[in-house]
Structure formats: structure tokens, C-alpha cells
Design an enzyme around this catalytic site. Structure first.
Site: not given
Ligand code: ATR
Length: 279
Positions: A66, A127, A129, A153, A156
Site C-alpha cells: 500500500k 495497534g 500499524g 511498541t 509507534k
Molecule cells: P497492519 O497493516 O495490519 O496494520 P502492521 O503495520 O504490520 O500491519 O501492524 C501490525 C500491528 O499489530 C502492530 O500494531 C503490531 O504491534 P507492534 O507495532 O508492536 O509490532 C501489532 N501486533 C502484531 N503482533 C502482535 C502481538 N503478538 N502482540 C501485540 N501486538 C501485535
């Protein structure tokens, strides 16, 4: 025949072909809509090749392309600029245009289909991301009381909050364990919620009237729901919904951009949820 496709990697799970073919059938036309799995280093080449064909009308773009889709476009929409990402591409007068319909899709599903108003509400987003970045502007346009972004995190979440705090509405970025509820609307955008377990969340996030929405969706034909929605039910949410409606509504906005015609999204949402119903 007019050609369309969704580009992603992986893309085999995408429901976009079914949704857009259903829209086309409503419109009384037939379209060719394919899933194209694109090599990670070949996104621009695939886009150019697709639009070199006069019958190539529009592309949807999904994970992980994207941001590249946005960067390629000569004319990105304001929404795409704010999101730094695009999910819809088309050519006009020889130039690539891009838009991001994800946020509008979410807001339309919340407001029109589910009847959940955002105005004056305390919203929690789990989240931080790309999916969250894509929907923040349209959510803020609904004038909630405030939006809290909570992420594993924390940096972010703080960065997103800072970037979107210019709309006159408080946007907070925080970690999971320091959250203080209750919230009126909780939206999950943690991608791990699809297959795995939800991260531990503090008590007290759900109050007497809290509704919960999962932007992550599973197989619509499966009734089991997602781990986040199971959490919502267990903790006493009033109502909850998965992201199927958002998926169809963002597609409807893309279809409108390409064809200048608005499909009946509700009929397609019903058909996706109940494949045997035949509508
Ligand atoms: P998307 O396009 O779906 O937003 P992304 O940009 O990879 O994908 O974001 C994934 C989100 O899921 C992030 O907020 C990530 O948290 P981090 O920024 O800390 O990585 C969150 N996420 C993924 N796996 C996770 C887990 N096991 N526990 C907590 N948060 C998770």
C-alpha cells in the site's frame, strides 16, 4: 472486457474478486477481476504492465504494497497522502491516480450498517500499524471526543498520535498496560488477533455501553469469530462486529472511483456472511 485485479503478497485469501464481481453484476456488467500475487521486488513493474493494456481499469492493493502504491501515484488523493498508503489505483489521462478507501469503509460500516455513532465518543484503537494509519483521518472527521491508540511498541502509537493531533481532537498514544477505561468504542487492528491470541489487556476497558469492532476478519463463512471478539463478548461488550462490512464498504468506494456508480454494499455483505442464501 474491463479488467481489474487485487495485488498483494500473499493474496490467495482476498475476497475482493467475489465482492467486485457482485458489484458488477448489480450494475449489469461483466468484469474480469483477478488476484495477482506480486513478487516483493516487482510491484511497480506489475502496475505498469497492468495499465499498459487498454482494458486495465483499476487495481486494489493490499499488504505489503500500500505504501508503494501511494508513492508511485502522480495524483494521490488527500486521504492517501495522510495515510501514506493507497489501496485503489486507476489511470486518467495517462497518469496514475491513487486513493485510500479503507477509512471511509470503516466509518461507513460503523455508522450506516451498525448504527454506531462516533461523535462525542471515547474511541480506543488497539495497534499502530499501517491499517491504523489508514483509518485515523476518516475516524477523526466523525468528531469523537478523543482517540487513544494503544500498541505493544509504544513509540509507534506515540508517533501516530502526534501526526494526527492537528484536527482539534485529542489523540493519545500509549502502551497496553497503562490503559484506563472504559471506552465507548474499541477497534482492534492488531494483526496477531487473526490467528493467535490477543495480547493481555487490562480490566475495565469495557463499560456498560461499550461496542467492539475487529478490523481483522476471519473466514466470513465461519461463525467462530476472532480472538478479539471472543474477548469482547467475555468482558461484557454490548455489541460487536467483525471487519467484513468494512471490507465490502472499502470495496464499494473503490468501485465508485473506477465506475462512477455506487453499488448496494448491504446486499453483498449479506451474501458474504450467508453464502448459501443466494443473494
Ligand atoms: P497492519 O497493516 O495490519 O496494520 P502492521 O503495520 O504490520 O500491519 O501492524 C501490525 C500491528 O499489530 C502492530 O500494531 C503490531 O504491534 P507492534 O507495532 O508492536 O509490532 C501489532 N501486533 C502484531 N503482533 C502482535 C502481538 N503478538 N502482540 C501485540 N501486538 C501485535
Amino acid at each position: 472486457m474491463r479488467r481489474f485485479a487485487v495485488l498483494g503478497n500473499p493474496v490467495a485469501h482476498s475476497r475482493s474478486p467475489d465482492i467486485h464481481r457482485a458489484f458488477a453484476a448489480q450494475h449489469g456488467i461483466e468484469i474480469d477481476y483477478q488476484r495477482i500475487e506480486v513478487a516483493l521486488d516487482n510491484f511497480p513493474g506489475t502496475v505498469r504492465h497492468f495499465f499498459n493494456d487498454d482494458e486495465g481499469i483499476g487495481l486494489n492493493v493490499t499488504v505489503p504494497f500500500k505504501a508503494q502504491a501511494f508513492e508511485m501515484a502522480r495524483y494521490p488523493s488527500e486521504r492517501a497522502k495522510r495515510a501514506g498508503a493507497a489501496n485503489t489505483l486507476w489511470m486518467a489521462h495517462g497518469h496514475l491516480h491513487a486513493d485510500n478507501t479503507d477509512g471511509l469503509g470503516l466509518v461507513h460500516d460503523l455508522r450506516r450498517n451498525l448504527g454506531w455513532q462516533l461523535h462525542g465518543k471515547r474511541v480506543l484503537i488497539l495497534g499502530a500499524g499501517g491499517a491504523v494509519r489508514g483509518v485515523l483521518d476518516p475516524l477523526l472527521a466523525e468528531t469523537p471526543a478523543d482517540i487513544t491508540i494503544a500498541n505493544r511498541t509504544v513509540a509507534k502509537a506515540e508517533e501516530l498520535a502526534e501526526q494526527f493531533s492537528d484536527r482539534g481532537i485529542a489523540v493519545y498514544g500509549t502502551g497496553m498496560d497503562t490503559l484506563r477505561g472504559p471506552f465507548d468504542i474499541i477497534i482492534n487492528a492488531i494483526s496477531a488477533g487473526l490467528a493467535g491470541d490477543m495480547p493481555a489487556l487490562p480490566d475495565g476497558l469495557i463499560g456498560a455501553d461499550t461496542v467492539c469492532y475487529d478490523m481483522v476478519y476471519g473466514n466470513p463463512a465461519e461463525k467462530s469469530g476472532t480472538p478479539f471478539l471472543a474477548w469482547a463478548e467475555t468482558h461484557g461488550a454490548t455489541e460487536w462486529a467483525d471487519g467484513i462490512g468494512m471490507l465490502v464498504e472499502q470495496a464499494a468506494e473503490s468501485f465508485y472511483l473506477w465506475m462512477n456508480w455506487r453499488p448496494d454494499s448491504k446486499a453483498v455483505i449479506r451474501a458474504l456472511r450467508h453464502p448459501s442464501a443466494g443473494d
